[in-house]
Scaffold this active site. Sequence first.
Site, short mmCIF file in Angstrom:
data_model
loop_
_atom_site.label_atom_id
_atom_site.label_comp_id
_atom_site.label_asym_id
_atom_site.label_seq_id
_atom_site.Cartn_x
_atom_site.Cartn_y
_atom_site.Cartn_z
N GLY A 93 7.66 11.29 21.67
CA GLY A 93 8.79 10.45 22.17
C GLY A 93 10.03 10.86 21.37
N CYS A 94 10.91 10.00 21.31
CA CYS A 94 12.05 10.11 20.60
C CYS A 94 12.13 10.89 19.14
CB CYS A 94 13.21 8.96 20.54
SG CYS A 94 14.37 9.14 19.61
#
Length: 165
Positions: free
Chosen positions: A9-10
Amino acid sequence: MKNIVLGGGCFWCVEAVFERLKGVIDTEVGYSGGNPNPSYESVCNGDGNIEVVKINYDEKQISLLEILTLFFKIHDPTSIDKQGGDIGIQYRSIIFYENEEDKILAQNFIEEQQKIFSKKIVTKISRLQTYYKAENYHQHYFINNPNQGYCQAVIAPKLQKIQSD
């Protein structure tokens, strides 16, 4: 000292968790797995790179198994190219290893985790070929921007959850 490179993810979220751990010497966010010489803009436009965090750690203080266990707590390893509201190939779940020992450990870890998860784990395991450091403003983003909207809405609750576990 050892390194492992994780995408889940981020990269701001992943780094915010790992940079606080005892035994983690340093973290750095970057890109891997796609076209050469990426920028944040090219990654967001689908150049094939993944947002990753390079974790430099002291294996006498924290093991790779402990790192991977936490990694699976802070992201959904069953989600394809998506974590929460972040959608795109740059958010895929991946473990980039640097040596065969770490590859085998990661494979065995995922095999054991699959017994716990009801959905198929889609986390890839791949040898680290290239790694590009992300722009400086992305480094230690949560520490430098704790009041930014995304940090308050996504990262801060994740850190609170990890601390309460």
